[in-house]
Design a protein around this motif. Structure first.
Motif, PDB file in Angstrom:
ATOM      1  N   THR A 122      -6.449  70.286  14.094  1.00  0.00           N
ATOM      2  CA  THR A 122      -6.217  69.578  12.831  1.00  0.00           C
ATOM      3  C   THR A 122      -6.356  70.475  11.604  1.00  0.00           C
ATOM      4  OG1 THR A 122      -8.539  68.903  12.870  1.00  0.00           O
ATOM      5  CG2 THR A 122      -6.924  67.361  13.794  1.00  0.00           C
ATOM      6  N   ALA A 123      -6.474  71.777  11.813  1.00  0.00           N
ATOM      7  CA  ALA A 123      -6.562  72.728  10.693  1.00  0.00           C
ATOM      8  C   ALA A 123      -6.079  74.087  11.194  1.00  0.00           C
ATOM      9  CB  ALA A 123      -7.990  72.817  10.161  1.00  0.00           C
ATOM     10  N   SER A 124      -4.782  74.176  11.422  1.00  0.00           N
ATOM     11  CA  SER A 124      -4.225  75.333  12.141  1.00  0.00           C
ATOM     12  C   SER A 124      -3.387  76.223  11.231  1.00  0.00           C
ATOM     13  CB  SER A 124      -3.371  74.846  13.318  1.00  0.00           C
ATOM     14  OG  SER A 124      -2.318  74.010  12.867  1.00  0.00           O
ATOM     15  N   ALA A 125      -3.990  76.748  10.177  1.00  0.00           N
ATOM     16  CA  ALA A 125      -3.223  77.486   9.178  1.00  0.00           C
ATOM     17  C   ALA A 125      -2.604  78.771   9.722  1.00  0.00           C
ATOM     18  CB  ALA A 125      -4.111  77.801   7.977  1.00  0.00           C
ATOM     19  N   LEU A 126      -3.361  79.549  10.512  1.00  0.00           N
ATOM     20  CA  LEU A 126      -2.811  80.803  11.037  1.00  0.00           C
ATOM     21  C   LEU A 126      -1.778  80.538  12.125  1.00  0.00           C
ATOM     22  CD1 LEU A 126      -2.664  83.855  11.182  1.00  0.00           C
ATOM     23  CD2 LEU A 126      -4.661  83.838  12.691  1.00  0.00           C
ATOM     24  N   HIS A 127      -2.083  79.664  13.042  1.00  0.00           N
ATOM     25  CA  HIS A 127      -1.137  79.315  14.113  1.00  0.00           C
ATOM     26  C   HIS A 127       0.186  78.834  13.513  1.00  0.00           C
ATOM     27  CE1 HIS A 127       0.157  77.769  18.037  1.00  0.00           C
ATOM     28  NE2 HIS A 127       0.552  76.688  17.392  1.00  0.00           N
ATOM     29  N   PRO A 167       3.020  82.319   5.783  1.00  0.00           N
ATOM     30  CA  PRO A 167       1.998  81.315   5.490  1.00  0.00           C
ATOM     31  C   PRO A 167       2.610  80.045   4.922  1.00  0.00           C
ATOM     32  CG  PRO A 167       1.265  83.473   4.747  1.00  0.00           C
ATOM     33  CD  PRO A 167       2.715  83.624   5.140  1.00  0.00           C
ATOM     34  N   VAL A 168       2.165  78.914   5.426  1.00  0.00           N
ATOM     35  CA  VAL A 168       2.659  77.614   4.985  1.00  0.00           C
ATOM     36  C   VAL A 168       1.470  76.683   4.792  1.00  0.00           C
ATOM     37  CG1 VAL A 168       4.917  77.807   6.098  1.00  0.00           C
ATOM     38  CG2 VAL A 168       2.979  76.891   7.395  1.00  0.00           C
ATOM     39  N   ASP A 169       1.648  75.661   3.973  1.00  0.00           N
ATOM     40  CA  ASP A 169       0.607  74.658   3.805  1.00  0.00           C
ATOM     41  C   ASP A 169       0.547  73.765   5.039  1.00  0.00           C
ATOM     42  OD1 ASP A 169      -0.062  75.577   1.330  1.00  0.00           O
ATOM     43  OD2 ASP A 169       1.030  74.040   0.215  1.00  0.00           O
ATOM     44  N   VAL A 170      -0.677  73.445   5.466  1.00  0.00           N
ATOM     45  CA  VAL A 170      -0.871  72.563   6.618  1.00  0.00           C
ATOM     46  C   VAL A 170      -1.838  71.459   6.226  1.00  0.00           C
ATOM     47  CG1 VAL A 170      -0.470  74.420   8.283  1.00  0.00           C
ATOM     48  CG2 VAL A 170      -2.809  73.918   7.529  1.00  0.00           C
ATOM     49  N   ALA A 230       1.363  79.415  10.503  1.00  0.00           N
ATOM     50  CA  ALA A 230       2.025  80.501   9.783  1.00  0.00           C
ATOM     51  C   ALA A 230       2.797  81.395  10.735  1.00  0.00           C
ATOM     52  CB  ALA A 230       0.994  81.319   9.009  1.00  0.00           C
ATOM     53  N   ILE A 231       2.184  81.729  11.863  1.00  0.00           N
ATOM     54  CA  ILE A 231       2.858  82.591  12.840  1.00  0.00           C
ATOM     55  C   ILE A 231       4.106  81.901  13.391  1.00  0.00           C
ATOM     56  CG2 ILE A 231       2.612  83.634  15.131  1.00  0.00           C
ATOM     57  CD1 ILE A 231      -0.288  84.273  14.356  1.00  0.00           C
ATOM     58  N   GLN A 232       3.994  80.607  13.631  1.00  0.00           N
ATOM     59  CA  GLN A 232       5.161  79.859  14.113  1.00  0.00           C
ATOM     60  C   GLN A 232       6.266  79.810  13.064  1.00  0.00           C
ATOM     61  OE1 GLN A 232       3.733  75.977  15.541  1.00  0.00           O
ATOM     62  NE2 GLN A 232       4.109  76.730  17.613  1.00  0.00           N
TER      63      GLN A 232
END
Length: 304
Positions: A196-201, A209-212, A203-205
């Protein structure tokens, strides 16, 4: 923008006498634990925050300003107290009471703004600009990253027999970027994040970097809405594996650390161990694994 091992070595020299060289412990299953939760102010962020402030040179009369879910603010408050400067820390209204209370004990002025770290961050940036205070980023700053990476150099000295893999809980990415700088490619560095807080995962996908959305048991410490640019670039360059764990696994891992080892850590810290206990990360036969326990600013009342 990347951080190199020479930057980490320089940070280690700069921090001598200001940080604890935290111990390691061998678990019953052969896994090593790096007990960084015993660091000054209760988390690894004290390393990076001290390095960021010291690298800035002469500090403004207005002191320093930081935004935090709690741990970076505690590190800023501790460092400011030790250096004799004022600290103002912006935290979300959802910050755990134990962290807010400790900020006050360390002498920081606490300002609570918004429901998420991102809102506290925006308010802190505006305040620093208007007052002339030094803004200390919680994770996306090269000196912060280099300071955090010093624990990786400690690991090399503490486990002379060697290790293959380090599991690192990730929020904004300042810790994993430092560990990559210190250890890659000699060791594999694995990112562990809450589902529920996957900022790096994410971004890599996404390729950037994207907002999550951010929620869950570990949101107070791993609740960055967007991973830092430094961490993203370094994780991509190192081909860093990413693992996601659920809230139930995090809560269970935190309980196990207490029941089995009497280690009281926060939920975000337990996420790294949850990768193993939940089976989200399965070591290969003979793989030598280190679990980085990075923070202990938690209310232990629910552990007993």
């Amino acid at each position: 923008m990347t951080v190199q091992i020479d930057d980490v070595r320089a940070a280690l020299s700069r921090l001598e006498g200001r940080i604890r060289h935290t111990p390691v412990m061998r678990g019953d299953d052969g896994v090593w634990f790096k007990l960084e939760h015993t660091q000054h102010a209760g988390s690894f962020k004290t390393r990076g925050m001290f390095n960021q402030i010291l690298a800035a040179g002469d500090l403004p009369a207005a002191g320093i300003v930081a935004a935090s879910g709690g741990n970076a603010g505690l590190a800023a408050a501790h460092a400011a107290r030790e250096l004799g400067v004022t600290a103002e820390v912006f935290v979300p209204e959802t910050a755990p009471a134990v962290k807010v209370a400790k900020l006050g004990k360390l002498g920081a002025k606490v300002v609570q703004v918004g429901r998420e770290y991102a809102e506290a961050y925006a308010a802190a940036v505006v305040h620093a600009s208007s007052t002339g205070a030094l803004f200390c980023h919680a994770y996306d700053d090269p000196n912060m990253v280099a300071g955090n990476g010093t624990l990786g150099l400690e690991l090399v000295a503490q486990i002379p027999s060697g290790f293959d893999t380090v599991l690192v809980a990730v929020g904004g990415g300042g810790l994993i970027a430092g560990v990559i700088a210190a250890l890659h490619p000699a060791a594999r560095v694995v990112s562990v994040e809450p589902e529920t807080a996957s900022a790096l995962h994410s971004a890599i996908q996404a390729g950037a970097p994207v907002d999550v959305p951010v929620s869950g048991a570990a949101a107070d410490s791993l609740g960055a809405r967007r991973v830092g640019q430094i961490a993203y670039e370094m994780a991509v360059a190192a081909e860093t594996p990413t693992v996601l764990v659920g809230d139930d696994a995090i809560v269970d891992a935190r309980r196990r650390l207490w029941d089995d080892y009497r280690l009281a850590v926060e939920h975000g810290t337990a996420a790294a161990y949850a990768a193993l206990t939940s089976g989200a990360y399965v070591p290969a036969p003979g793989e030598r694994v280190v679990v980085l326990l990075c923070g202990a600013n938690t209310n232990p009342a629910d552990l007993v």
